[in-house]
Design a protein around this motif. Structure first.
Motif, PDB file in Angstrom:
ATOM      1  N   LEU A 277      35.868  14.175 -12.504  1.00  0.00           N
ATOM      2  CA  LEU A 277      34.464  13.747 -12.955  1.00  0.00           C
ATOM      3  C   LEU A 277      33.435  14.424 -11.956  1.00  0.00           C
ATOM      4  N   ALA A 278      33.773  14.182 -10.704  1.00  0.00           N
ATOM      5  CA  ALA A 278      32.936  14.798  -9.575  1.00  0.00           C
ATOM      6  C   ALA A 278      32.592  16.387  -9.650  1.00  0.00           C
ATOM      7  N   ARG A 279      33.615  16.914 -10.265  1.00  0.00           N
ATOM      8  CA  ARG A 279      33.407  18.505 -10.457  1.00  0.00           C
ATOM      9  C   ARG A 279      32.616  18.817 -11.722  1.00  0.00           C
ATOM     10  N   MET A 280      33.132  17.727 -12.607  1.00  0.00           N
ATOM     11  CA  MET A 280      32.145  18.128 -13.928  1.00  0.00           C
ATOM     12  C   MET A 280      30.682  17.649 -13.782  1.00  0.00           C
ATOM     13  N   GLY A 281      30.244  16.802 -12.997  1.00  0.00           N
ATOM     14  CA  GLY A 281      29.023  16.354 -12.593  1.00  0.00           C
ATOM     15  C   GLY A 281      28.186  17.566 -12.036  1.00  0.00           C
ATOM     16  N   VAL A 282      28.858  18.449 -11.156  1.00  0.00           N
ATOM     17  CA  VAL A 282      28.511  19.515 -10.752  1.00  0.00           C
ATOM     18  C   VAL A 282      28.408  20.817 -11.693  1.00  0.00           C
TER      19      VAL A 282
ATOM     20  N   ILE B 275      38.179  12.732  -9.223  1.00  0.00           N
ATOM     21  CA  ILE B 275      37.782  14.352  -8.555  1.00  0.00           C
ATOM     22  C   ILE B 275      37.307  15.184  -9.904  1.00  0.00           C
TER      23      ILE B 275
ATOM     24  N   PHE C   2      29.593  10.023 -20.533  1.00  0.00           N
ATOM     25  CA  PHE C   2      29.305  10.877 -19.113  1.00  0.00           C
ATOM     26  C   PHE C   2      27.856  11.682 -19.374  1.00  0.00           C
TER      27      PHE C   2
ATOM     28  N   VAL D 180      31.473  10.867  -3.683  1.00  0.00           N
ATOM     29  CA  VAL D 180      31.131  10.971  -5.351  1.00  0.00           C
ATOM     30  C   VAL D 180      32.645  10.551  -5.781  1.00  0.00           C
ATOM     31  N   VAL D 181      33.861  11.126  -5.227  1.00  0.00           N
ATOM     32  CA  VAL D 181      34.908  10.681  -5.434  1.00  0.00           C
ATOM     33  C   VAL D 181      35.240   9.352  -5.730  1.00  0.00           C
TER      34      VAL D 181
ATOM     35  N   SER E 299      25.603  15.235  -8.845  1.00  0.00           N
ATOM     36  CA  SER E 299      26.821  14.484  -9.370  1.00  0.00           C
ATOM     37  C   SER E 299      27.115  13.110  -8.796  1.00  0.00           C
ATOM     38  N   GLN E 300      26.661  12.719  -7.748  1.00  0.00           N
ATOM     39  CA  GLN E 300      26.578  11.136  -7.254  1.00  0.00           C
ATOM     40  C   GLN E 300      25.641  10.325  -8.099  1.00  0.00           C
TER      41      GLN E 300
END
Lengths: 75, 75, 75, 75, 75, 75
Positions: free
Chosen positions: A24-29, A22, F18, A59-60, F57-58
């Motif tokens: 990682l998904a938020r950091m991607g945003v 989760i 990342f 994404v998670v 993010s995906q």
């Protein structure tokens, strides 16, 4: 993004691994939209959008696949 | 999300593995939208939306891929 | 979903594996929308929607990836 | 879908593997929408829709990932 | 698609691998829409659509995953 | 795209991995839309679109999966 936030993929439990997924998904945003103000403004938008919530869960799921493999599936 | 809900990826059967994949998909939504009230309000929306149902099945498929690998494909 | 519908990922042929991937995709929808009445109502909707058909094929592709790995690619 | 159309994932070359991935993507649509008449009616629709074409290419990419692994990457 | 365009997944460098992943993504579109005229007509459409550009990058990412594995991650 | 930008998938830390995944996602867009002017024009569009941010993010998650495997999960 100078500060250190990711030093290892190894977690003690699958749940911690899921919570890292989760993050990682938020950091991607966050790397794409660094403004906390904008991200906060969007939260009620996607928080009440079924498709956005499903897409977030996906994404998670992809990140969790990576972390689970990294941890040898906690076996 | 303090309570413990995921302690292992190992299941006795593929069907249990599929049902764990569904749980992971739902927890991915829950971590993003913790309000049960909002999630319940959205259920009839995505429940009758073909694209949302297909997208949900996809998240399950990705999680099932992880769990199947974790279980050595129950061979 | 009490009844037993998935006991193994092993199939005799790739085609049976592909058909099991389709079953997994459909069960992913069924667990999300248990009402057969609603699912039947939606079939003509996504059945004539190119994007929904492509998205359905993608869920099959992800499940087939899992099943093919489970079967050692039927080699 | 009684007829036999998929007996092996093994191909002589990567290009044949890519073309098998396309066949799998199309069969994923065919199992969901068996009517050739409907599928033909939709072809000009998605054939001129950039997002549908990108989504189609993605389904091929996922199937190609499976087939490439099955063929040991033709090494 | 009679001409030979894909004879190997092996590339000298990761960058060549990434560029092969892009070629695979584009060939996935070309096999679905063989008309160069139509594809050219669509380029300005998706070229200025953020969602289409993100979706394109995703197809490249999936193909790159395949090619990177094929090349042993160029280690 | 003549200049050399990707010579290795190996990074010292997961965080660098990342950040390389993010670079790959952006290069996937850049190869599809080489005009920096157009990409800059689109940034405020997707930067304030929750679905576009989730989709971005995906792409990072898929690339990170590749890079994490390449780096043996930094174990």
């Amino acid at each position: 993004m100078a500060d250190t936030w990711l030093t290892s993929l190894i977690t003690a439990t699958p749940q911690e691994g899921f919570e890292l997924a989760i993050k990682l998904a938020r950091m991607g945003v966050k790397y794409t939209q660094p403004s906390a103000e904008v991200r906060d403004k969007l939260r009620p938008v996607y928080g009440e959008d079924a498709n956005a919530l499903i897409a977030s869960s996906q994404v998670v799921a992809i990140n969790f696949q990576t972390i689970a493999a990294a941890n040898g599936y906690w076996k």
